[in-house]
Enzyme design. Structure first.
Site, mmCIF file in Angstrom:
data_model
loop_
_atom_site.group_PDB
_atom_site.id
_atom_site.type_symbol
_atom_site.label_atom_id
_atom_site.label_comp_id
_atom_site.label_asym_id
_atom_site.label_seq_id
_atom_site.Cartn_x
_atom_site.Cartn_y
_atom_site.Cartn_z
ATOM 1 C CD GLU A 237 33.376 3.465 79.647
ATOM 2 O OE1 GLU A 237 34.207 3.749 78.915
ATOM 3 O OE2 GLU A 237 33.424 2.672 80.460
ATOM 4 C CB CYS A 271 36.160 5.664 72.023
ATOM 5 S SG CYS A 271 36.119 4.136 72.630
HETATM 6 P P1 NAP Z 1 27.170 10.854 70.044
HETATM 7 O O1 NAP Z 1 26.578 11.897 69.233
HETATM 8 O O2 NAP Z 1 27.244 11.301 71.554
HETATM 9 O O3 NAP Z 1 26.056 9.715 70.095
HETATM 10 C C1 NAP Z 1 26.209 8.506 70.876
HETATM 11 C C2 NAP Z 1 24.666 8.201 71.509
HETATM 12 O O4 NAP Z 1 24.169 9.435 72.374
HETATM 13 C C3 NAP Z 1 23.655 7.989 70.391
HETATM 14 O O5 NAP Z 1 22.825 6.873 70.852
HETATM 15 C C4 NAP Z 1 22.914 9.228 70.088
HETATM 16 O O6 NAP Z 1 21.678 9.377 69.523
HETATM 17 C C5 NAP Z 1 22.933 9.714 71.740
HETATM 18 N N1 NAP Z 1 22.857 11.181 72.056
HETATM 19 C C6 NAP Z 1 23.577 12.014 71.586
HETATM 20 N N2 NAP Z 1 23.139 13.347 72.331
HETATM 21 C C7 NAP Z 1 22.202 13.078 73.051
HETATM 22 C C8 NAP Z 1 21.292 13.736 73.701
HETATM 23 N N3 NAP Z 1 21.421 14.980 73.956
HETATM 24 N N4 NAP Z 1 20.275 13.253 74.451
HETATM 25 C C9 NAP Z 1 20.034 11.891 74.301
HETATM 26 N N5 NAP Z 1 20.865 10.905 73.346
HETATM 27 C C10 NAP Z 1 21.944 11.624 72.827
HETATM 28 O O7 NAP Z 1 28.406 10.183 69.720
HETATM 29 P P2 NAP Z 1 29.015 9.894 68.272
HETATM 30 O O8 NAP Z 1 29.577 11.029 67.668
HETATM 31 O O9 NAP Z 1 27.731 9.176 67.563
HETATM 32 O O10 NAP Z 1 29.944 8.582 68.610
HETATM 33 C C11 NAP Z 1 31.321 8.799 68.733
HETATM 34 C C12 NAP Z 1 31.774 9.241 69.890
HETATM 35 O O11 NAP Z 1 31.653 8.077 70.915
HETATM 36 C C13 NAP Z 1 32.953 9.798 69.938
HETATM 37 O O12 NAP Z 1 33.493 10.794 70.641
HETATM 38 C C14 NAP Z 1 33.760 8.441 70.657
HETATM 39 O O13 NAP Z 1 35.119 8.568 70.798
HETATM 40 C C15 NAP Z 1 32.797 8.067 71.503
HETATM 41 N N6 NAP Z 1 32.795 6.738 71.858
HETATM 42 C C16 NAP Z 1 33.522 6.449 73.164
HETATM 43 C C17 NAP Z 1 33.801 4.941 73.668
HETATM 44 C C18 NAP Z 1 34.096 4.671 75.048
HETATM 45 O O14 NAP Z 1 34.068 3.548 75.431
HETATM 46 N N7 NAP Z 1 34.906 5.569 75.619
HETATM 47 C C19 NAP Z 1 33.131 3.876 72.812
HETATM 48 C C20 NAP Z 1 32.704 4.270 71.292
HETATM 49 C C21 NAP Z 1 32.523 5.565 71.192
HETATM 50 P P3 NAP Z 1 21.497 10.071 68.261
HETATM 51 O O15 NAP Z 1 22.269 9.192 67.297
HETATM 52 O O16 NAP Z 1 20.019 9.830 68.113
HETATM 53 O O17 NAP Z 1 21.853 11.406 68.098
#
Ligand code: NAP
Length: 469
Positions: A237, A271
């Site tokens: 997602e 998102c």
């Molecule tokens: P993010 O940086 O990808 O973080 C999301 C989760 O992934 C966190 O727990 C993060 O941990 C972990 N993570 C990131 N890179 C990782 C890796 N290489 N290995 C393991 N874990 C990893 O996302 P964000 O920027 O905080 O959140 C916003 C994004 O989420 C936006 O793009 C939004 O659109 C999307 N989102 C999508 C939905 C949906 O249902 N489609 C819903 C909500 C949000 P850490 O914090 O420790 O880095």
């Protein structure tokens, strides 16, 4: 006492973005602790998978009831830790509770055997749990995202280990405690405060049978590739840049109210927030005038105060990144119609912002803006609106505003996304499958579809027939 440099290096820290004050920090698990937790989860699966739906529902429904009873307590942690306005935070807790209750009630029906009709004999498909599922979840909906995986997958008979985002450790811990209070067996739901490297090893671990990630495209690519290497099922997602299409016959008052809500709910950190406002020529000036006035009237303030109309971004880094993105968009030709700067007050607040004149060669044309930044586009007509909506690497959701609902449905069918909303952007219903296509990921959460993602669909056939010679 850790030095400032050491604090910055710590993944799990709770900082109030409305004040910048450090609330608490948490150490990551050692590899030995992680191993113990995975072993406990795997052991738990061996008994949990044999429980009846009614037995599982006792625990899941109890967790739902506790969330409801303690909604304010849960909400306050969220508001303190990631700055969601308190009323929105309470709404999220109640919605999370309702998701758990929904699956406690409906899981058995969703996973009931399905009869098939082969030419000879009889057959059915049955659903069974597959094991320990690894969830990786984002901070923007600190409980809802967890409920979206816990409700379906625990009721299906799987167990969960979850890595939550670094900036919401207190929410992550509160949600884990919820399960203990609800009477869950040890290992049914486990919060993992782990690094990205450890997360990779969890994906590799043979005890893990599936991976559910919600987060950025970069995280999705990394985790999905790892899961693919291990031939493990995954659901992704990811981000979005949803179009908010305004047709020439839209009710402007109604539309502008949804535009403001769709953009500013959760300070734009959703998102499926409205991100690209695509308005047909006839209404463009009037829409822009009203939209700008409504955004400009929002008042930044303490998110704990119910009267505050705009909260901070989740972290200082989120604000820095967003300001950089806006500045780069302007440097490449976009025009700033409103805002564009940080708010002159303590905390990580950003002015509501509108960018116009975004040409296809501007990176802003394709990128996701995760915050209170609206991208405005003026188009000739309905066809041009649809073409622009589809000119995106993302395909999460979108909305269309028109007084003619049949026309709205026709437009919705032509937009390439996983979800479309007509005259609203109301995605919050446990019954409605949530998810996208293209760079927005694959798989669905919520509804009947959400519980089918991590179960074995087994064919069983009975036939009185001799083996062919
Ligand atoms: P993010 O940086 O990808 O973080 C999301 C989760 O992934 C966190 O727990 C993060 O941990 C972990 N993570 C990131 N890179 C990782 C890796 N290489 N290995 C393991 N874990 C990893 O996302 P964000 O920027 O905080 O959140 C916003 C994004 O989420 C936006 O793009 C939004 O659109 C999307 N989102 C999508 C939905 C949906 O249902 N489609 C819903 C909500 C949000 P850490 O914090 O420790 O880095």
């Amino acid at each position: 006492m850790a030095t400032l440099k050491e604090y910055k290096a710590m993944t799990y820290q709770s900082l109030n973005p409305a004040t910048g004050k450090l609330l608490k920090k948490f150490d990551e698990l050692t590899d030995k602790q992680l191993e113990e937790k995975l072993a406990t989860a795997a052991t738990c699966f061996e008994t949990w998978k044999h429980k009846t739906y009614a037995e599982r529902a006792i625990v899941v429904a109890k967790a739902a009831a506790i969330m409801h009873a303690k909604a304010d307590e849960f909400a306050q942690i969220m508001t303190l830790e990631m700055g969601k306005r308190i009323n929105e935070a309470r709404g999220e807790v109640e919605f999370s509770s309702s998701i758990l209750a929904y699956y406690a009630k409906n899981a058995e029906r969703f996973l009931a055997p399905v009869k098939l009709n082969p030419k000879v004999g009889e057959a059915h498909m049955e659903s069974s749990p597959i094991g320990v599922i690894f969830g990786v979840e984002p901070w923007n909906f600190p409980y809802y995202q967890l409920a979206r995986v816990a409700g379906p997958h625990l009721m299906a008979g799987n167990v969960l280990v979850v890595k939550h985002a670094g900036c919401v450790p207190q929410c992550a811990i509160a949600f884990e405690k919820l399960w203990i209070e609800a009477g869950a067996p040890a290992g049914l739901y486990t919060n993992l405060l782990i690094s990205h490297d450890q997360s990779d090893r969890v994906v590799d671990d043979p005890r893990i049978k599936g991976v559910a990630l919600t987060g950025s495209v970069a995280a999705g690519r990394s985790i999905a590739a790892r899961a693919g290497q291990n031939l493990k099922i995954s659901s992704m997602e990811l981000g979005g840049s949803d179009a908010f299409i305004v047709l020439d016959d839209a009710d402007l008052e109604h539309t502008v109210k949804w535009a403001v809500w769709g953009k500013m709910y959760n300070t734009g950190q959703t998102c499926c927030a409205a991100k690209r406002f695509i308005v047909v020529e006839e209404l463009a000036d009037k829409f822009l005038e009203k939209f700008k006035a409504a955004l400009a009237a929002l008042k930044p303030g303490d998110p704990m105060d119910e009267k505050t109309t705009m909260g901070p971004l989740s972290t200082e880094q989120a604000l820095i990144d967003l300001l950089k993105q806006v500045n780069s968009a302007v440097a490449k030709g976009a025009k700033l119609l409103l805002g564009g700067k940080r708010v002159d007050r303590p905390g990580s607040f950003m002015e509501p912002t509108i960018l116009t004149d975004i040409k296809p060669d501007n990176p802003a044309f394709r990128d996701e803006f995760f915050g209170p930044v609206a991208l405005f586009f003026r188009v000739k007509d309905e066809d041009a609106a649809i073409a622009l909506a589809n000119d995106s690497d993302f395909g999460l959701g979108g909305s269309v505003f028109t007084k003619d609902v049949a026309r709205g449905k026709r437009v919705a069918s032509r937009v390439d996304t996983g979800m479309m909303f007509i005259n609203n952007i109301s995605w919050s219903d446990a019954e409605l499958p949530f998810g996208g296509i293209k760079n927005s990921g694959y798989g669905r959460e919520l509804g009947d579809m959400g519980i089918q993602e991590f179960v074995n669909k087994k064919l069983v056939r009975t036939a009185s027939m001799e083996a062919p010679v």
